[in-house]
Design a protein around this motif. Structure first.
Motif, PDB file in Angstrom:
ATOM      1  N   TRP A 184      -5.755 -10.256  29.316  1.00  0.00           N
ATOM      2  CA  TRP A 184      -4.777 -10.177  28.259  1.00  0.00           C
ATOM      3  C   TRP A 184      -4.261  -8.861  27.875  1.00  0.00           C
ATOM      4  CZ3 TRP A 184      -6.702 -14.189  24.090  1.00  0.00           C
ATOM      5  CH2 TRP A 184      -6.678 -15.403  24.680  1.00  0.00           C
ATOM      6  N   ARG A 238       0.677 -12.779  29.052  1.00  0.00           N
ATOM      7  CA  ARG A 238       1.231 -13.021  27.776  1.00  0.00           C
ATOM      8  C   ARG A 238       1.329 -14.400  27.611  1.00  0.00           C
ATOM      9  NH1 ARG A 238       3.102  -8.931  24.604  1.00  0.00           N
ATOM     10  NH2 ARG A 238       3.640  -6.778  25.669  1.00  0.00           N
ATOM     11  N   SER A 262      -3.352  -5.661  21.992  1.00  0.00           N
ATOM     12  CA  SER A 262      -2.556  -5.670  20.881  1.00  0.00           C
ATOM     13  C   SER A 262      -2.255  -4.291  20.471  1.00  0.00           C
ATOM     14  CB  SER A 262      -3.041  -6.411  19.892  1.00  0.00           C
ATOM     15  OG  SER A 262      -4.325  -5.757  19.153  1.00  0.00           O
ATOM     16  N   LYS A 286      -2.115 -16.126  27.173  1.00  0.00           N
ATOM     17  CA  LYS A 286      -2.826 -15.526  25.712  1.00  0.00           C
ATOM     18  C   LYS A 286      -2.110 -16.695  24.508  1.00  0.00           C
ATOM     19  CE  LYS A 286      -3.011 -11.721  22.461  1.00  0.00           C
ATOM     20  NZ  LYS A 286      -2.689 -10.462  22.192  1.00  0.00           N
ATOM     21  N   LEU A 287      -0.835 -16.553  24.761  1.00  0.00           N
ATOM     22  CA  LEU A 287      -0.248 -17.398  23.723  1.00  0.00           C
ATOM     23  C   LEU A 287      -0.510 -18.807  23.847  1.00  0.00           C
ATOM     24  CD1 LEU A 287       1.888 -17.643  21.430  1.00  0.00           C
ATOM     25  CD2 LEU A 287       3.803 -17.897  23.303  1.00  0.00           C
ATOM     26  N   THR A 309      -6.035 -12.789  18.169  1.00  0.00           N
ATOM     27  CA  THR A 309      -4.891 -12.069  18.136  1.00  0.00           C
ATOM     28  C   THR A 309      -4.964 -10.775  18.141  1.00  0.00           C
ATOM     29  OG1 THR A 309      -4.696 -12.246  15.876  1.00  0.00           O
ATOM     30  CG2 THR A 309      -3.694 -14.154  17.117  1.00  0.00           C
ATOM     31  N   ILE A 310      -6.437 -10.241  17.642  1.00  0.00           N
ATOM     32  CA  ILE A 310      -6.465  -8.889  17.601  1.00  0.00           C
ATOM     33  C   ILE A 310      -7.774  -8.344  18.455  1.00  0.00           C
ATOM     34  CG2 ILE A 310      -5.224  -8.557  15.270  1.00  0.00           C
ATOM     35  CD1 ILE A 310      -8.008  -8.699  13.935  1.00  0.00           C
ATOM     36  N   ALA A 337      -8.888 -18.587  16.025  1.00  0.00           N
ATOM     37  CA  ALA A 337      -7.707 -18.246  16.599  1.00  0.00           C
ATOM     38  C   ALA A 337      -6.882 -17.031  16.098  1.00  0.00           C
ATOM     39  CB  ALA A 337      -6.847 -19.629  16.509  1.00  0.00           C
ATOM     40  N   GLY A 338      -7.002 -16.828  14.778  1.00  0.00           N
ATOM     41  CA  GLY A 338      -6.600 -15.549  13.891  1.00  0.00           C
ATOM     42  C   GLY A 338      -7.450 -14.543  14.626  1.00  0.00           C
ATOM     43  N   ARG A 389     -13.052 -11.190  23.105  1.00  0.00           N
ATOM     44  CA  ARG A 389     -12.459 -12.361  23.423  1.00  0.00           C
ATOM     45  C   ARG A 389     -13.154 -13.345  24.219  1.00  0.00           C
ATOM     46  NH1 ARG A 389      -7.781  -8.909  26.509  1.00  0.00           N
ATOM     47  NH2 ARG A 389      -6.867  -7.999  24.323  1.00  0.00           N
ATOM     48  N   ILE A 414      -4.240 -19.410  22.474  1.00  0.00           N
ATOM     49  CA  ILE A 414      -4.302 -19.332  20.912  1.00  0.00           C
ATOM     50  C   ILE A 414      -3.579 -20.464  20.390  1.00  0.00           C
ATOM     51  CG2 ILE A 414      -3.653 -17.979  18.796  1.00  0.00           C
ATOM     52  CD1 ILE A 414      -4.020 -15.594  20.556  1.00  0.00           C
TER      53      ILE A 414
END
Length: 239
Positions: free
Chosen positions: A163, A6, A166, A9-10, A74-75, A70-71, A81, A13
């Motif tokens: 990762w 996590r 979501s 991943k954060l 997230t999904i 980047a947006g 990825r 991004i």
């Protein structure tokens, strides 16, 4: 889900967001201050401020693409990825290249602005009108932003498969309270059509057979059949 995954991943991004944001911010600032030859500029102006819009026009498109990427991360799924991570590294490299070209040749970077201010066309002609070019820190900030995007993109490529996925709310299968799975409306419509084809009316509820039981009978309404047969009723015992 791993806490480390996590955090990676954060961080990845956020790295793409920060790097792209720095590049976009740098693009909107003044990169160079050009001192022109006396009488070259209209009026009495001897200096000309050149922003990133003129020095590196492609920088804004690259930075906006990085923000959108980047947006999408997230999904995105594991395979997407990796692709997005490669694209992020490529975008970051393009940002570094665009800013580095402006740093390497400041006179060429201010050429379009000088041509617009003086009306003189041609790179060589505008270069002759420039006496001095002083750079601001913003081109270096753009390069730093591109480097951050490259590193974040490579981190996505290396760690993207690990990762956490979501969560997606809605669209799940709903289970009835009594545990029975309700049939879809399309299946019920097909069953009703089959009943009509057999001559049955699906809207008519079938009445269950009910056996009348006498409540006051000692045997619960089941009376023994002690009556003689039809032939025995006419027969009398022989004495």
């Amino acid at each position: 889900m791993s806490v480390t995954a996590r955090r990676v991943k954060l961080a990845a991004i956020l790295g793409i967001l920060v790097g792209s944001g720095l590049a976009l911010l740098s693009w909107s600032q003044t990169w160079y201050t050009a001192t022109l030859v006396d009488g070259a500029a209209a009026g009495s102006a001897a200096t000309l401020e050149v922003g990133g819009q003129a020095a590196s026009p492609a920088l804004s498109a690259l930075a906006l693409a990085g923000l959108a990427l980047a947006g999408a991360l997230t999904i995105a799924g594991p395979l997407i990825r990796i692709v997005l991570g490669l694209l992020a590294a490529l975008l970051g490299g393009c940002v570094v290249l665009a800013a580095s070209l402006a740093i390497a040749d400041p006179v060429a970077a201010v050429s379009s602005a000088v041509a617009e201010a003086t009306g003189v066309a041609g790179a060589e002609s505008t270069a002759e009108l420039v006496a001095e070019v002083v750079a601001s820190p913003w081109p270096a900030v753009a390069v730093a932003g591109g480097v951050i995007v490259v590193l974040a993109g490579l981190a996505v490529v290396v760690t993207g498969r690990a990762w956490p996925t979501s969560r997606r709310y809605g669209g799940g299968v709903r289970v009835a309270a009594d545990g029975a799975t309700a049939a879809p409306a399309s299946d019920r419509a097909v069953d009703a059509w089959d009943d009509l084809s057999r001559g049955d009316d699906p809207t008519e509820a079938s009445a269950p057979s009910v056996v009348d039981i006498a409540p006051d009978h000692p045997n619960g309404g089941a009376e023994p059949d002690d009556r003689p047969a039809d032939g025995d009723e006419r027969a009398e015992p022989t004495r």
